[in-house]
Motif scaffolding. Structure first.
Motif, PDB file in Angstrom:
ATOM      1  N   ASP A   1       0.870  -1.179   0.000  1.00  0.00           N
ATOM      2  CA  ASP A   1       0.000   0.000   0.000  1.00  0.00           C
ATOM      3  C   ASP A   1       0.903   1.225   0.000  1.00  0.00           C
ATOM      4  O   ASP A   1       1.405   1.654   1.042  1.00  0.00           O
ATOM      5  N   LEU A   2       1.121   1.810  -1.184  1.00  0.00           N
ATOM      6  CA  LEU A   2       2.078   2.903  -1.328  1.00  0.00           C
ATOM      7  C   LEU A   2       1.700   4.099  -0.475  1.00  0.00           C
ATOM      8  O   LEU A   2       2.551   4.675   0.214  1.00  0.00           O
ATOM      9  N   ALA A   3       0.434   4.492  -0.514  1.00  0.00           N
ATOM     10  CA  ALA A   3       0.007   5.661   0.251  1.00  0.00           C
ATOM     11  C   ALA A   3       0.259   5.466   1.743  1.00  0.00           C
ATOM     12  O   ALA A   3       0.795   6.356   2.418  1.00  0.00           O
ATOM     13  N   ALA A   4      -0.093   4.300   2.254  1.00  0.00           N
ATOM     14  CA  ALA A   4       0.105   4.032   3.679  1.00  0.00           C
ATOM     15  C   ALA A   4       1.586   4.022   4.045  1.00  0.00           C
ATOM     16  O   ALA A   4       1.979   4.536   5.103  1.00  0.00           O
ATOM     17  N   ASP A   5       2.413   3.454   3.170  1.00  0.00           N
ATOM     18  CA  ASP A   5       3.842   3.400   3.450  1.00  0.00           C
ATOM     19  C   ASP A   5       4.458   4.794   3.471  1.00  0.00           C
ATOM     20  O   ASP A   5       5.259   5.119   4.353  1.00  0.00           O
ATOM     21  N   LEU A   6       4.085   5.625   2.496  1.00  0.00           N
ATOM     22  CA  LEU A   6       4.618   6.989   2.450  1.00  0.00           C
ATOM     23  C   LEU A   6       4.139   7.803   3.647  1.00  0.00           C
ATOM     24  O   LEU A   6       4.908   8.563   4.243  1.00  0.00           O
ATOM     25  N   LYS A   7       2.892   7.645   4.018  1.00  0.00           N
ATOM     26  CA  LYS A   7       2.370   8.369   5.174  1.00  0.00           C
ATOM     27  C   LYS A   7       3.090   7.953   6.450  1.00  0.00           C
ATOM     28  O   LYS A   7       3.399   8.794   7.304  1.00  0.00           O
ATOM     29  N   ALA A   8       3.385   6.665   6.576  1.00  0.00           N
ATOM     30  CA  ALA A   8       4.062   6.171   7.773  1.00  0.00           C
ATOM     31  C   ALA A   8       5.462   6.759   7.900  1.00  0.00           C
ATOM     32  O   ALA A   8       5.859   7.216   8.979  1.00  0.00           O
ATOM     33  N   VAL A   9       6.217   6.773   6.796  1.00  0.00           N
ATOM     34  CA  VAL A   9       7.589   7.261   6.893  1.00  0.00           C
ATOM     35  C   VAL A   9       7.617   8.776   7.056  1.00  0.00           C
ATOM     36  O   VAL A   9       8.491   9.322   7.751  1.00  0.00           O
ATOM     37  N   LEU A  10       6.663   9.481   6.475  1.00  0.00           N
ATOM     38  CA  LEU A  10       6.617  10.932   6.651  1.00  0.00           C
ATOM     39  C   LEU A  10       6.166  11.307   8.056  1.00  0.00           C
ATOM     40  O   LEU A  10       6.604  12.324   8.603  1.00  0.00           O
ATOM     41  N   ARG A  11       5.313  10.500   8.659  1.00  0.00           N
ATOM     42  CA  ARG A  11       4.945  10.746  10.058  1.00  0.00           C
ATOM     43  C   ARG A  11       6.172  10.580  10.960  1.00  0.00           C
ATOM     44  O   ARG A  11       6.370  11.354  11.900  1.00  0.00           O
ATOM     45  N   ALA A  12       6.989   9.577  10.671  1.00  0.00           N
ATOM     46  CA  ALA A  12       8.221   9.387  11.435  1.00  0.00           C
ATOM     47  C   ALA A  12       9.160  10.575  11.226  1.00  0.00           C
ATOM     48  O   ALA A  12       9.868  10.988  12.158  1.00  0.00           O
ATOM     49  N   THR A  13       9.153  11.128  10.015  1.00  0.00           N
ATOM     50  CA  THR A  13       9.978  12.299   9.736  1.00  0.00           C
ATOM     51  C   THR A  13       9.503  13.504  10.534  1.00  0.00           C
ATOM     52  O   THR A  13      10.310  14.282  11.054  1.00  0.00           O
ATOM     53  N   VAL A  14       8.187  13.675  10.635  1.00  0.00           N
ATOM     54  CA  VAL A  14       7.634  14.759  11.456  1.00  0.00           C
ATOM     55  C   VAL A  14       8.117  14.622  12.897  1.00  0.00           C
ATOM     56  O   VAL A  14       8.534  15.601  13.533  1.00  0.00           O
ATOM     57  N   ASP A  15       8.065  13.405  13.434  1.00  0.00           N
ATOM     58  CA  ASP A  15       8.533  13.175  14.803  1.00  0.00           C
ATOM     59  C   ASP A  15       9.992  13.578  14.954  1.00  0.00           C
ATOM     60  O   ASP A  15      10.392  14.193  15.954  1.00  0.00           O
TER      61      ASP A  15
ATOM     62  N   TYR B   1      -0.836  17.118   7.988  1.00  0.00           N
ATOM     63  CA  TYR B   1      -0.210  17.830   6.875  1.00  0.00           C
ATOM     64  C   TYR B   1       0.495  16.867   5.926  1.00  0.00           C
ATOM     65  O   TYR B   1       0.287  16.922   4.698  1.00  0.00           O
ATOM     66  N   THR B   2       1.325  15.963   6.468  1.00  0.00           N
ATOM     67  CA  THR B   2       2.053  15.052   5.585  1.00  0.00           C
ATOM     68  C   THR B   2       1.123  14.032   4.930  1.00  0.00           C
ATOM     69  O   THR B   2       1.359  13.626   3.783  1.00  0.00           O
ATOM     70  N   ASP B   3       0.069  13.611   5.634  1.00  0.00           N
ATOM     71  CA  ASP B   3      -0.911  12.713   5.014  1.00  0.00           C
ATOM     72  C   ASP B   3      -1.544  13.397   3.800  1.00  0.00           C
ATOM     73  O   ASP B   3      -1.751  12.768   2.746  1.00  0.00           O
ATOM     74  N   THR B   4      -1.841  14.682   3.948  1.00  0.00           N
ATOM     75  CA  THR B   4      -2.451  15.432   2.848  1.00  0.00           C
ATOM     76  C   THR B   4      -1.488  15.582   1.684  1.00  0.00           C
ATOM     77  O   THR B   4      -1.884  15.485   0.513  1.00  0.00           O
ATOM     78  N   LEU B   5      -0.210  15.801   1.992  1.00  0.00           N
ATOM     79  CA  LEU B   5       0.790  15.891   0.923  1.00  0.00           C
ATOM     80  C   LEU B   5       0.815  14.614   0.088  1.00  0.00           C
ATOM     81  O   LEU B   5       0.883  14.663  -1.146  1.00  0.00           O
ATOM     82  N   VAL B   6       0.774  13.482   0.762  1.00  0.00           N
ATOM     83  CA  VAL B   6       0.785  12.201   0.045  1.00  0.00           C
ATOM     84  C   VAL B   6      -0.466  12.070  -0.818  1.00  0.00           C
ATOM     85  O   VAL B   6      -0.390  11.663  -1.992  1.00  0.00           O
ATOM     86  N   ASP B   7      -1.630  12.401  -0.265  1.00  0.00           N
ATOM     87  CA  ASP B   7      -2.873  12.299  -1.038  1.00  0.00           C
ATOM     88  C   ASP B   7      -2.835  13.204  -2.264  1.00  0.00           C
ATOM     89  O   ASP B   7      -3.222  12.791  -3.365  1.00  0.00           O
ATOM     90  N   TYR B   8      -2.371  14.433  -2.084  1.00  0.00           N
ATOM     91  CA  TYR B   8      -2.293  15.363  -3.218  1.00  0.00           C
ATOM     92  C   TYR B   8      -1.307  14.856  -4.270  1.00  0.00           C
ATOM     93  O   TYR B   8      -1.552  14.939  -5.473  1.00  0.00           O
TER      94      TYR B   8
END
Length: 218
Positions: free
Chosen positions: A102-116, A201-208
């Motif tokens: 699941d590309l969207a889920a994977d990108l969201k997960a790693v970007l959330r870790a980046t936010v942290d 914010y990062t979840d939205t970036l991935v969706d866009y």
């Protein structure tokens, strides 16, 4: 005969490491990392020196020059170590992007870790200092990009290429350009304080980035 008996002694000393020396070396290396990261925040990159790092770490500057040739090398390695330590603390391998299918889920997960990570004071302050100096110091900026940023960006490239092979991304897409659709806005917002960074914010970036801005057709 006396000379023959005494001759082997220096050889034995040089071949046998002092008890606990690896432990002391690791302790010194860790102190140097901490000192370098602290000083670049407190004094800025231009005023951070090998002598200052050595004094702060409680080691001789010759110890630093034994392992690194410049303060830039010290800081780059200290920064890489900081990322690895952070990843281990969170219980996963450093520099890994998941591939669950699941590309969207994977990108969201790693970007959330980046936010942290970007919000972690241990990372944020030295990262801002190095990034700011890299804008005016081209050599440092290029080293920062090559040694710290590019390896991580290449992992995004690999994940996007895997998605292309799976048919989840158009085959004509350039992954190196595509990753900038979600990585670059986050970096800009963080560096220039143009807005808060959050999971939403990062979840939205991935969706866009993945689904575009045009109305979706049913």
């Amino acid at each position: 005969m006396a000379a023959q008996k005494s001759a082997p002694k220096p050889t034995q000393k040089s071949e046998t490491p002092a008890p606990g020396s690896p432990r002391r070396s690791e302790k010194s290396r860790r102190a140097i990392y901490d000192a370098a990261l602290a000083l670049v925040v407190e004094a800025g990159y231009p005023r951070t020196t090998i002598e200052g790092i050595a004094a702060r770490a409680g080691v001789g500057k010759q110890t630093i020059y034994r392992w690194w040739s410049s303060k830039a090398e010290v800081l780059m390695e200290a920064f890489l170590d900081l990322g690895e330590q952070s990843a281990q603390a969170m219980g996963h391998e450093p520099y890994a992007i998941p591939d669950t299918g699941d590309l969207a889920a994977d990108l969201k997960a790693v970007l959330r870790a980046t936010v942290d990570e970007l919000k972690d004071p241990r990372f944020e302050a030295p990262s801002r200092a190095l990034a700011a100096e890299g804008v005016v110091n081209e050599q440092l900026g290029r080293e920062f990009m090559a040694k710290l940023l590019e390896p991580s960006l290449q992992l995004y490239v690999e994940r996007l290429r895997a998605a292309q092979e799976a048919g989840d991304v158009r085959p004509d897409i350039d992954p190196r350009i595509a990753l900038e659709l979600f990585v670059s806005p986050l970096a800009q917002r963080w560096l220039q304080y143009t807005g808060p960074i959050s999971y939403e914010y990062t979840d939205t970036l991935v969706d866009y980035a993945l689904y575009g801005l045009a109305p979706r057709t049913r």
